[in-house]
Design a protein around this motif. Sequence first.
Motif, short mmCIF file in Angstrom:
data_model
loop_
_atom_site.label_atom_id
_atom_site.label_comp_id
_atom_site.label_asym_id
_atom_site.label_seq_id
_atom_site.Cartn_x
_atom_site.Cartn_y
_atom_site.Cartn_z
N ALA A 188 102.39 -68.16 -8.81
CA ALA A 188 103.04 -67.11 -9.60
C ALA A 188 102.21 -66.83 -10.83
N ASP A 189 102.07 -65.55 -11.16
CA ASP A 189 101.32 -65.14 -12.35
C ASP A 189 99.92 -65.75 -12.36
N ASP A 190 99.28 -65.74 -11.18
CA ASP A 190 97.90 -66.22 -11.04
C ASP A 190 97.75 -67.71 -11.28
N ARG A 191 98.83 -68.46 -11.16
CA ARG A 191 98.74 -69.90 -11.35
C ARG A 191 99.55 -70.61 -10.28
N TYR A 192 99.16 -71.87 -10.02
CA TYR A 192 99.91 -72.70 -9.09
C TYR A 192 100.90 -73.55 -9.88
N TYR A 193 102.11 -73.67 -9.34
CA TYR A 193 103.14 -74.50 -9.94
C TYR A 193 103.69 -75.46 -8.89
N LEU A 194 104.00 -76.66 -9.32
CA LEU A 194 104.70 -77.63 -8.49
C LEU A 194 106.15 -77.66 -8.90
N LEU A 195 107.04 -77.51 -7.93
CA LEU A 195 108.46 -77.74 -8.17
C LEU A 195 108.77 -79.12 -7.64
N ALA A 196 109.26 -79.99 -8.51
CA ALA A 196 109.50 -81.38 -8.16
C ALA A 196 110.95 -81.76 -8.46
N PHE A 197 111.46 -82.73 -7.73
CA PHE A 197 112.82 -83.21 -7.96
C PHE A 197 112.85 -84.04 -9.23
N ASP A 198 113.80 -83.71 -10.10
CA ASP A 198 114.02 -84.44 -11.35
C ASP A 198 115.51 -84.39 -11.64
N GLU A 199 116.19 -85.52 -11.53
CA GLU A 199 117.65 -85.53 -11.66
C GLU A 199 118.11 -85.15 -13.05
N ASP A 200 117.21 -85.17 -14.04
CA ASP A 200 117.58 -84.79 -15.41
C ASP A 200 117.36 -83.31 -15.70
N ALA A 201 116.84 -82.57 -14.75
CA ALA A 201 116.53 -81.15 -14.96
C ALA A 201 117.64 -80.27 -14.40
N PRO A 202 117.76 -79.03 -14.88
CA PRO A 202 118.73 -78.10 -14.29
C PRO A 202 118.46 -77.94 -12.80
N ASP A 203 119.51 -77.98 -12.00
CA ASP A 203 119.39 -77.87 -10.53
C ASP A 203 118.55 -79.01 -9.94
N ASN A 204 118.31 -80.07 -10.75
CA ASN A 204 117.50 -81.21 -10.31
C ASN A 204 116.07 -80.82 -9.95
N ILE A 205 115.59 -79.72 -10.50
CA ILE A 205 114.23 -79.26 -10.21
C ILE A 205 113.51 -78.94 -11.52
N ARG A 206 112.30 -79.48 -11.61
CA ARG A 206 111.47 -79.20 -12.78
C ARG A 206 110.11 -78.67 -12.30
N SER A 207 109.54 -77.77 -13.07
CA SER A 207 108.27 -77.16 -12.67
C SER A 207 107.13 -77.67 -13.53
N TYR A 208 105.96 -77.76 -12.90
CA TYR A 208 104.75 -78.21 -13.59
C TYR A 208 103.60 -77.31 -13.18
N ARG A 209 102.77 -76.92 -14.14
CA ARG A 209 101.56 -76.19 -13.82
C ARG A 209 100.55 -77.15 -13.22
N VAL A 210 100.04 -76.82 -12.07
CA VAL A 210 99.14 -77.73 -11.36
C VAL A 210 97.86 -77.95 -12.14
N ASP A 211 97.37 -76.93 -12.84
CA ASP A 211 96.12 -77.10 -13.58
C ASP A 211 96.29 -77.98 -14.82
N ARG A 212 97.53 -78.36 -15.13
CA ARG A 212 97.77 -79.28 -16.25
C ARG A 212 98.06 -80.70 -15.76
N MET A 213 98.01 -80.90 -14.46
CA MET A 213 98.28 -82.21 -13.89
C MET A 213 96.98 -82.99 -13.72
N LYS A 214 97.00 -84.25 -14.13
CA LYS A 214 95.82 -85.12 -14.03
C LYS A 214 96.23 -86.45 -13.42
N ASN A 215 95.23 -87.18 -12.93
CA ASN A 215 95.44 -88.54 -12.42
C ASN A 215 96.56 -88.59 -11.38
#
Length: 336
Positions: A188-215
């Motif tokens: 979306a918007d020229d970027r990749y995002y990961l939607l991951a399960f997170d029980e503390d997030a709204p709808d148990n889903i949190r998003s992360y920009r893939v280009d900001r993920m390391k290790n």
Amino acid sequence: MAQNRKPRILYVAKMLLEETDAEHGLTRPEIEARLEDYGISSERKALYRDFENLREIGFDIQTTNTRPVGYYLGTRLFTPPQMALLLDAVRTSRSITEETSQELLGKLHRLQSTHEAARTEQSVHVTGRAKTQNDSVLTTIAQIQQAMHEKRDISFSYMRYDASLRLVEAPASDGKERVRTPLFLIYADDRYYLLAFDEDAPDNIRSYRVDRMKNVMIRDASDPAHKPDASFDIGRYERERLGMFNMEPVRISLLVAEGLVGNIVDIFGVDGATATPADDAGTWAHMHVSASPSPVLFGQIAQFGGDVRITGPSRVADAYRAHLEACLAGQEGQEG
């Protein structure tokens, strides 16, 4: 004799792939001359047999309407318009580094004739297109896809830019290692995002920009309970969570100048918006959209000045007003 044992047909195929297209053929004498350069002698009948053998395995070898006749590869894996689309997508993508972009462009050009490659070298002019600085995006995507396929969790560090434009680690709010169940990859918007399960997030889903993920590391098997609700609509999530802010979307009322109705539809999608005339002249429209009341939303609305106004709910209108006042106060403070 050793020279003649070279696989002549492979060199013929190489010539057709690299040097010919519908506008550029090679005559039989030209092909024979090039074969001589490779140390391969050839007779006319042998060359014709090569053409027929290549046709049998799928090479679309055509002849030109010229004298002497030229031979060229008529059909390739991608048509010229398809190839132009792929090249431009790589050039303009913000999800890959400039180095990776150039590497991919080079590989795509190898699927063209040299003449076509020269013509499509820069079919779209790209100026100042911001590229990611993370050169491991494609590797990260592959790891995420593998984890999703194997139904396993991943751990990763998440990065942010500091005041010196350095990417530094952003610790999780609870201070613990980020271990998440990957659910979806979206673009979306020229970027990749990961939607991951997170029980503390709204709808148990949190998003992360893939280009900001390391290790990124693949971990143990995921908990089968870590999955989205059956009613989860990924298209709606993408449309409503503008800028990937993890905030609950609400139904927002807008007063929109008639000439900007299309702009609002472009932002929110025709399925997520409704509109009715706000006056008899049809110069204004009432519109309703679903979106997260985030700074990204407010920025989208503010670009239209007073020609798009938030009229409800009142808490969203108040938040928008406070956002604009904070922007103005910050600007005045800077000038002071």
